[in-house]
Design a protein around this motif. Structure first.
Motif, PDB file in Angstrom:
ATOM      1  N   PRO A  33      -5.295  -6.283   1.068  1.00 17.12           N
ATOM      2  CA  PRO A  33      -5.295  -4.910   1.583  1.00 17.12           C
ATOM      3  C   PRO A  33      -3.887  -4.456   1.933  1.00 17.12           C
ATOM      4  CG  PRO A  33      -6.022  -6.412   3.281  1.00 17.12           C
ATOM      5  CD  PRO A  33      -5.889  -7.222   2.015  1.00 17.12           C
ATOM      6  N   PHE A  34      -3.699  -3.161   1.930  1.00 20.13           N
ATOM      7  CA  PHE A  34      -2.386  -2.600   2.254  1.00 20.13           C
ATOM      8  C   PHE A  34      -2.485  -1.873   3.590  1.00 20.13           C
ATOM      9  CE2 PHE A  34       1.358  -2.267  -0.585  1.00 20.13           C
ATOM     10  CZ  PHE A  34       2.273  -2.002   0.421  1.00 20.13           C
ATOM     11  N   PRO A  35      -2.002  -2.486   4.662  1.00 19.37           N
ATOM     12  CA  PRO A  35      -2.098  -1.828   5.971  1.00 19.37           C
ATOM     13  C   PRO A  35      -1.146  -0.646   6.074  1.00 19.37           C
ATOM     14  CG  PRO A  35      -0.842  -3.864   6.162  1.00 19.37           C
ATOM     15  CD  PRO A  35      -1.342  -3.783   4.735  1.00 19.37           C
ATOM     16  N   THR A  89       6.901  -4.239   8.186  1.00 21.56           N
ATOM     17  CA  THR A  89       5.820  -5.128   8.622  1.00 21.56           C
ATOM     18  C   THR A  89       4.618  -5.007   7.705  1.00 21.56           C
ATOM     19  OG1 THR A  89       6.564  -5.063  10.912  1.00 21.56           O
ATOM     20  CG2 THR A  89       4.264  -5.670  10.539  1.00 21.56           C
ATOM     21  N   ASP A  90       4.276  -3.773   7.316  1.00 21.05           N
ATOM     22  CA  ASP A  90       3.137  -3.571   6.426  1.00 21.05           C
ATOM     23  C   ASP A  90       3.380  -4.225   5.062  1.00 21.05           C
ATOM     24  OD1 ASP A  90       1.993  -2.162   8.492  1.00 21.05           O
ATOM     25  OD2 ASP A  90       2.246  -0.197   7.553  1.00 21.05           O
ATOM     26  N   LEU A  91       4.587  -4.081   4.536  1.00 21.18           N
ATOM     27  CA  LEU A  91       4.905  -4.716   3.254  1.00 21.18           C
ATOM     28  C   LEU A  91       4.832  -6.236   3.374  1.00 21.18           C
ATOM     29  CD1 LEU A  91       7.856  -2.486   2.009  1.00 21.18           C
ATOM     30  CD2 LEU A  91       5.652  -2.801   0.861  1.00 21.18           C
ATOM     31  N   HIS A  92       5.390  -6.768   4.437  1.00 18.47           N
ATOM     32  CA  HIS A  92       5.352  -8.218   4.620  1.00 18.47           C
ATOM     33  C   HIS A  92       3.912  -8.711   4.723  1.00 18.47           C
ATOM     34  CE1 HIS A  92       5.703 -12.102   6.699  1.00 18.47           C
ATOM     35  NE2 HIS A  92       6.768 -12.227   5.934  1.00 18.47           N
ATOM     36  N   THR A  93       3.095  -8.019   5.482  1.00 15.38           N
ATOM     37  CA  THR A  93       1.686  -8.411   5.640  1.00 15.38           C
ATOM     38  C   THR A  93       0.956  -8.375   4.309  1.00 15.38           C
ATOM     39  OG1 THR A  93       1.643  -7.591   7.916  1.00 15.38           O
ATOM     40  CG2 THR A  93      -0.489  -7.797   6.790  1.00 15.38           C
ATOM     41  N   GLN A  94       1.127  -7.288   3.573  1.00 24.02           N
ATOM     42  CA  GLN A  94       0.433  -7.150   2.297  1.00 24.02           C
ATOM     43  C   GLN A  94       0.945  -8.159   1.278  1.00 24.02           C
ATOM     44  OE1 GLN A  94       1.136  -6.003  -1.016  1.00 24.02           O
ATOM     45  NE2 GLN A  94      -1.034  -6.038  -1.536  1.00 24.02           N
ATOM     46  N   MET A  95       2.249  -8.333   1.215  1.00 19.40           N
ATOM     47  CA  MET A  95       2.806  -9.265   0.248  1.00 19.40           C
ATOM     48  C   MET A  95       2.462 -10.713   0.590  1.00 19.40           C
ATOM     49  SD  MET A  95       6.394  -7.431  -0.731  1.00 19.40           S
ATOM     50  CE  MET A  95       6.768  -8.628  -2.019  1.00 19.40           C
ATOM     51  N   VAL A 134      -1.770   1.766  -5.176  1.00 23.61           N
ATOM     52  CA  VAL A 134      -1.942   1.626  -3.725  1.00 23.61           C
ATOM     53  C   VAL A 134      -0.589   1.382  -3.053  1.00 23.61           C
ATOM     54  CG1 VAL A 134      -2.939   0.140  -1.926  1.00 23.61           C
ATOM     55  CG2 VAL A 134      -4.348   0.889  -3.843  1.00 23.61           C
ATOM     56  N   ALA A 135       0.231   0.545  -3.646  1.00 21.40           N
ATOM     57  CA  ALA A 135       1.563   0.278  -3.083  1.00 21.40           C
ATOM     58  C   ALA A 135       2.406   1.551  -3.077  1.00 21.40           C
ATOM     59  CB  ALA A 135       2.260  -0.822  -3.879  1.00 21.40           C
ATOM     60  N   LYS A 136       2.368   2.294  -4.171  1.00 20.85           N
ATOM     61  CA  LYS A 136       3.149   3.537  -4.231  1.00 20.85           C
ATOM     62  C   LYS A 136       2.632   4.579  -3.233  1.00 20.85           C
ATOM     63  CE  LYS A 136       4.436   4.966  -8.360  1.00 20.85           C
ATOM     64  NZ  LYS A 136       4.394   5.250  -9.816  1.00 20.85           N
ATOM     65  N   GLN A 137       1.322   4.608  -3.015  1.00 19.03           N
ATOM     66  CA  GLN A 137       0.775   5.525  -2.011  1.00 19.03           C
ATOM     67  C   GLN A 137       1.302   5.178  -0.621  1.00 19.03           C
ATOM     68  OE1 GLN A 137      -3.450   5.114  -2.507  1.00 19.03           O
ATOM     69  NE2 GLN A 137      -3.498   6.305  -4.390  1.00 19.03           N
ATOM     70  N   ARG A 138       1.367   3.885  -0.320  1.00 22.51           N
ATOM     71  CA  ARG A 138       1.886   3.476   0.992  1.00 22.51           C
ATOM     72  C   ARG A 138       3.363   3.836   1.109  1.00 22.51           C
ATOM     73  NH1 ARG A 138       3.732   3.546   5.018  1.00 22.51           N
ATOM     74  NH2 ARG A 138       3.811   1.995   6.677  1.00 22.51           N
ATOM     75  N   LEU A 139       4.117   3.635   0.049  1.00 16.79           N
ATOM     76  CA  LEU A 139       5.537   3.993   0.064  1.00 16.79           C
ATOM     77  C   LEU A 139       5.715   5.512   0.178  1.00 16.79           C
ATOM     78  CD1 LEU A 139       6.845   1.542  -2.679  1.00 16.79           C
ATOM     79  CD2 LEU A 139       7.165   1.339  -0.197  1.00 16.79           C
TER      80      LEU A 139
END
Length: 192
Positions: free
Chosen positions: A74-76, A83-89, A133-138
């Motif tokens: 999941p992408f928080p 932090t969100d990138l680290h968690t997701q990755m 999903v990653a691009k949406q978070r970015l």
């Protein structure tokens, strides 16, 4: 002319058994040693049932991985992009490090190199949606002022995830959590 089977007629119980069997066998034997016959035997269904729903073992394993990927990675969105990138990755690393999903994914990528239909399906069903999903978070980070408006979101995704897949596909071992944090920080520093 034979029409395609109605997907609504699929037995969900059989579908789940087939997907679970495909992943389990991939983890036990390695993707290359998995056969449709072995999947059918493990799932307690006929080969005909599998071929009615999927054209190849790659298609079976792709559906199994696609079903799992969203829940497993999941992408928080806490408002803290690093932090969100680290968690997701970190979740991606766990997914790729799993003897079951990691082996299946590496085998699927390898097979897609000589199967254009599987390559297209892999992009459409698994890779493309996860990149989106990653691009949406970015993009949300851009809106919040955490990334500049002109940041190249596709390039950021490639710089972040490319090294992770490179290490996975070449059997170099996953990044440590500290090294992963360093990767995230260095990529984001480029756009700070």
């Amino acid at each position: 002319m034979t029409s395609a089977p109605n997907p609504q007629r699929r037995s969900e119980k059989s579908r789940q058994a087939i997907l679970a069997a495909a992943l389990a066998l991939s983890g036990e034997r390695g993707y290359g040693a998995v056969t449709v016959e072995a999947i059918a035997s493990r799932a307690g269904v006929s080969k005909k049932t599998i071929y009615r729903w999927w054209p190849t073992k790659g298609a079976v394993i792709l559906e199994a991985l696609s079903d799992m990927a969203e829940a497993a990675t999941p992408f928080p969105d806490t408002g803290d992009l690093p932090t969100d990138l680290h968690t997701q990755m970190a979740a991606v690393l766990d997914f790729l490090s799993s003897p079951v999903t990691g082996s299946a994914y590496a085998g699927l990528i390898a097979e897609s190199q000589h199967d254009p239909g599987l390559a297209e399906a892999l992009t459409a069903q698994l890779v493309g949606p996860r990149v989106a999903v990653a691009k949406q978070r970015l993009a949300r980070a851009q809106q919040q002022g955490q990334l500049p408006a002109d940041a190249d979101l596709q390039l950021i995704v490639e710089l972040l995830y490319g090294p992770v897949y490179y290490r996975h596909l070449l059997h170099l071992g996953p990044y440590s959590r500290d090294r992963l944090r360093e990767l995230v920080d260095r990529v984001l520093d480029r756009w700070s």
